[in-house]
Motif scaffolding. Structure first.
Motif, mmCIF file in Angstrom:
data_model
loop_
_atom_site.group_PDB
_atom_site.id
_atom_site.type_symbol
_atom_site.label_atom_id
_atom_site.label_comp_id
_atom_site.label_asym_id
_atom_site.label_seq_id
_atom_site.Cartn_x
_atom_site.Cartn_y
_atom_site.Cartn_z
ATOM 1 N N LYS A 21 0.851 -1.186 0.000
ATOM 2 C CA LYS A 21 0.000 0.000 0.000
ATOM 3 C C LYS A 21 0.886 1.234 0.000
ATOM 4 N N LEU A 22 0.541 2.186 -0.865
ATOM 5 C CA LEU A 22 1.294 3.426 -0.937
ATOM 6 C C LEU A 22 0.650 4.465 -0.036
ATOM 7 N N LYS A 37 10.572 23.998 -2.852
ATOM 8 C CA LYS A 37 9.311 24.559 -3.353
ATOM 9 C C LYS A 37 8.746 23.693 -4.465
ATOM 10 N N ASN A 38 9.605 23.174 -5.311
ATOM 11 C CA ASN A 38 9.145 22.324 -6.403
ATOM 12 C C ASN A 38 8.581 21.002 -5.871
ATOM 13 N N ILE A 39 9.201 20.445 -4.844
ATOM 14 C CA ILE A 39 8.662 19.235 -4.217
ATOM 15 C C ILE A 39 7.306 19.551 -3.582
ATOM 16 N N GLU A 40 7.227 20.686 -2.895
ATOM 17 C CA GLU A 40 5.956 21.096 -2.284
ATOM 18 C C GLU A 40 4.865 21.264 -3.334
ATOM 19 N N ASP A 41 5.207 21.814 -4.509
ATOM 20 C CA ASP A 41 4.223 21.976 -5.579
ATOM 21 C C ASP A 41 3.628 20.627 -5.988
ATOM 22 N N ILE A 42 4.463 19.612 -6.091
ATOM 23 C CA ILE A 42 3.965 18.279 -6.426
ATOM 24 C C ILE A 42 3.093 17.751 -5.290
ATOM 25 N N MET A 43 3.571 17.877 -4.066
ATOM 26 C CA MET A 43 2.877 17.298 -2.913
ATOM 27 C C MET A 43 1.550 17.993 -2.601
ATOM 28 N N LYS A 44 1.385 19.241 -3.003
ATOM 29 C CA LYS A 44 0.148 19.980 -2.736
ATOM 30 C C LYS A 44 -0.992 19.584 -3.672
ATOM 31 N N GLN A 45 -0.709 18.767 -4.673
ATOM 32 C CA GLN A 45 -1.758 18.343 -5.590
ATOM 33 C C GLN A 45 -2.788 17.490 -4.842
ATOM 34 N N ASP A 46 -4.054 17.628 -5.225
ATOM 35 C CA ASP A 46 -5.132 16.886 -4.568
ATOM 36 C C ASP A 46 -4.843 15.393 -4.551
ATOM 37 N N GLY A 47 -4.854 14.807 -3.355
ATOM 38 C CA GLY A 47 -4.698 13.370 -3.195
ATOM 39 C C GLY A 47 -3.271 12.864 -3.230
ATOM 40 N N CYS A 48 -2.304 13.732 -3.439
ATOM 41 C CA CYS A 48 -0.910 13.298 -3.556
ATOM 42 C C CYS A 48 -0.368 12.843 -2.200
ATOM 43 N N VAL A 49 0.176 11.617 -2.167
ATOM 44 C CA VAL A 49 0.772 11.094 -0.928
ATOM 45 C C VAL A 49 2.279 10.881 -1.061
ATOM 46 N N GLY A 50 2.818 11.060 -2.261
ATOM 47 C CA GLY A 50 4.249 10.856 -2.434
ATOM 48 C C GLY A 50 4.686 11.085 -3.872
ATOM 49 N N ILE A 109 21.723 10.911 -17.927
ATOM 50 C CA ILE A 109 20.620 10.437 -17.103
ATOM 51 C C ILE A 109 19.761 11.624 -16.710
ATOM 52 N N SER A 110 18.454 11.396 -16.616
ATOM 53 C CA SER A 110 17.529 12.440 -16.238
ATOM 54 C C SER A 110 16.450 11.834 -15.351
ATOM 55 N N LEU A 111 16.174 12.441 -14.210
ATOM 56 C CA LEU A 111 15.128 11.956 -13.320
ATOM 57 C C LEU A 111 13.831 12.703 -13.610
ATOM 58 N N VAL A 112 12.726 11.975 -13.587
ATOM 59 C CA VAL A 112 11.402 12.539 -13.798
ATOM 60 C C VAL A 112 10.596 12.284 -12.526
ATOM 61 N N LEU A 113 10.083 13.363 -11.899
ATOM 62 C CA LEU A 113 9.349 13.264 -10.645
ATOM 63 C C LEU A 113 7.872 13.536 -10.883
ATOM 64 N N ILE A 114 7.033 12.624 -10.375
ATOM 65 C CA ILE A 114 5.591 12.685 -10.592
ATOM 66 C C ILE A 114 4.885 12.418 -9.273
ATOM 67 N N GLY A 115 3.813 13.150 -8.993
ATOM 68 C CA GLY A 115 2.991 12.896 -7.822
ATOM 69 C C GLY A 115 2.182 11.623 -7.989
ATOM 70 N N VAL A 116 1.923 10.942 -6.853
ATOM 71 C CA VAL A 116 1.178 9.686 -6.853
ATOM 72 C C VAL A 116 0.140 9.732 -5.740
ATOM 73 N N ASP A 117 -1.067 9.199 -6.020
ATOM 74 C CA ASP A 117 -2.099 9.169 -4.983
ATOM 75 C C ASP A 117 -2.052 7.845 -4.209
ATOM 76 N N ALA A 118 -2.922 7.695 -3.217
ATOM 77 C CA ALA A 118 -2.902 6.526 -2.333
ATOM 78 C C ALA A 118 -3.232 5.228 -3.058
ATOM 79 N N ASP A 119 -3.868 5.311 -4.227
ATOM 80 C CA ASP A 119 -4.164 4.113 -5.017
ATOM 81 C C ASP A 119 -3.013 3.739 -5.938
ATOM 82 N N GLY A 120 -1.941 4.516 -5.896
ATOM 83 C CA GLY A 120 -0.799 4.260 -6.761
ATOM 84 C C GLY A 120 -0.934 4.886 -8.130
#
Length: 106
Positions: A2-3, A39-52, A66-77
């Motif tokens: 469970k996420l 601030k950029n991490i906070e912007d992702i985390m402030k999205q509705d339902g975002c848990v990580g 190499i390039s990292l891509v960061l995306i918000g994820v909700d509790a359902d994954g």
């Protein structure tokens, strides 16, 4: 698994060193760290339902690195993609490296 906001685990400094040194040994000369502002991490985390965050390994063919891509994820994954905030273009080492770190000491 469970996420939720507690997914992930704390490791020791020694284990972190082992992981970082093993990567540097196997992929010597590649990007070994990336930085993103809070601030950029906070912007992702402030999205509705975002848990990580989900962090994808990517490859920027134009910059040939190499390039990292960061995306918000909700509790359902589910990734928050449609109208979601997605980050890339992080400050990478090299050339923007930590001033001081014990993780790279061999």
């Amino acid at each position: 698994m469970k996420l939720d906001e507690n997914t992930g685990g704390i490791i020791t400094l020694e284990h972190a060193k082992k992981l970082v040194i093993a990567f540097d040994t196997k992929y010597n000369g590649e990007i070994n760290s990336s930085f993103i502002g809070s601030k950029n991490i906070e912007d992702i985390m402030k999205q509705d339902g975002c848990v990580g965050l989900r962090i994808y390994n990517g490859y920027d063919e134009e910059k040939q690195r190499i390039s990292l891509v960061l995306i918000g994820v909700d509790a359902d994954g589910k990734e928050i993609l449609d109208d979601g905030i997605i980050y890339d273009d992080l400050a990478v080492c090299p050339p923007i490296c930590p001033i001081e770190t014990s993780l790279m000491n061999k």
